[in-house]
Enzyme design. Structure first.
Site: not given
Length: 397
Positions: A113, A184, A209-210, A356
């Site tokens: 990321f 990560d 939060y995912k 996505r």
């Protein structure tokens, strides 16, 4: 056996929406809404500042960290909550570099990321000790591990393609070369089985939060392997990582174990929402999650390729080599995604050309996948995306 029909009822989903974007932001758990209201009224409202003791606020970062530890293959006392993922990346990388002081290379890949790479660039520049950030293709990481590498810093699941790194194999290779690892887990925690202890990872970080459904801006977590906990120096020496925060010493003394990785005051309202969201995982086996996820993503890929020839797969075809997300490429990917969202199918776009989709068995099943494919087929094959409004770029894509 995990009961996904039961977990599906635990989430609020707006009418007419198929939500395939839990890899960016999980939906609202019904229990989180009730828990936050109760926390604000009964704890903050009635207990005021006493809540730090009487409601156990000060202990929440460790207690909730232990709940997440179960989902990522970590022992109790090795995970703590707090701050943002960016801060936790900074903490983990800085501590790992100090534990390997004779080396000057941080190895990463271009599927990491970008924020992680930005943080590494900024930290290495500030340290001003001749460090180099070496960024290679994901497939070239293993070959790039050598005795010059101080830290290998990777995101386990590529945010754009879903490509999955072999954590255990790469960690073994890094350790054999004398390097430490920072993983990560932003697209791993709650999406795939993770075994930090079994892989002998040194440090790991992740957001909540995912796939963990903690809500926008939910606090991040950091993992430190037991053998490093009392040696890792926190570069961000926050007062709650102090050995005795309320002694108010003028000099920093790191706390014991994972507590030294605490920095600032914990976000108690956000932690209350996350704590309630984690209840959805009670009784859930990550192996069941993985089997269901691969089944859903395999079905999605097969149906899209059969019905939408203009779309090009941008994820590994083998389910064992990808996380719980799938992306397809199209030169008009942004407009396509806006048209899909307008029809109630929510995914997201990642530059330059990828649409996505995330697949979360807690609330997504085969019926949603087949309905989503029907919408995509209509939008793509009938060029319903070809309208000026769908090309207007929003702040968040």
């Amino acid at each position: 056996m995990s009961d996904f029909a039961k977990t599906k009822k635990l989430f609020h989903m707006p009418d007419g929406v198929i939500y395939l974007d839990g890899n960016s932001l999980g939906p609202l758990p019904l229990a989180a809404r009730a828990r936050v209201v109760d926390m604000m009224a009964a704890e903050w409202g009635n207990q005021l500042i006493k809540g730090w003791n009487s409601a156990g606020w000060m202990l929440q970062p460790r207690r909730i960290g232990d709940r997440i530890a179960r989902l990522i293959g970590a022992a109790e006392g090795t995970v703590v909550m707090g701050d943002t993922l960016s801060i936790k990346v900074h903490q983990a990388l800085a501590s790992a570099l100090e534990l390997n002081p004779e080396r000057r290379v941080v190895l990463s890949d271009n599927g990491n990321f970008p924020s992680d790479l930005y943080i590494a660039q900024g930290l290495l520049k500030s340290l001003d000790k001749g460090y180099t950030l070496k960024v290679v293709e994901p497939e070239a990481v293993e070959a790039a591990i050598d005795e010059s590498v101080a830290v290998m810093m990777l995101t386990e699941v590529d945010y754009r393609t879903g490509r999955l790194h072999d954590m255990k194999a790469l960690t073994e290779k890094a350790h054999a070369a004398g390097a430490l690892t920072v993983w990560d887990l932003a697209h791993s925690a709650g999406a795939i089985p993770v075994d930090l202890a079994g892989a002998k990872a040194d440090f790991a970080v992740g957001c909540t939060y995912k796939y963990l459904n903690g809500g926008p801006g939910a606090p991040a977590f950091i993992y430190v392997a037991p053998e490093h906990q009392d040696a890792a120096r926190p570069a961000l020496s926050g007062w709650l990582g102090h050995e005795a925060p309320f002694a108010f010493d003028l000099d920093y003394r790191p706390g014991a174990g994972i507590d030294r990785m605490r920095v600032g005051t914990p976000p108690i309202i956000a932690l209350a929402a996350l704590d309630a969201a984690l209840d959805a995982w009670n009784g859930i086996d990550m192996a069941d999650i993985r089997r269901a996820s691969i089944g859903l993503t395999d079905l999605f890929i097969a149906e899209i390729e059969k019905r939408c020839p203009e779309l090009s797969l941008n994820s590994p075809r083998d389910g064992a080599r990808r996380g719980s997300q799938v992306s397809f490429r199209h030169r008009e990917g942004y407009a396509i995604m806006q048209a899909l969202i307008a029809r109630g199918l929510i995914g997201d776009f990642r530059a330059p050309d990828s649409i996505r989709f995330g697949f979360t068995p807690l609330y997504i099943g085969e019926a949603e996948v087949r309905a989503a494919v029907g919408i995509i087929e209509d939008v793509v094959n009938n060029r319903l995306w070809d309208a000026p409004d769908y090309r207007k770029k929003a702040l968040v894509t």
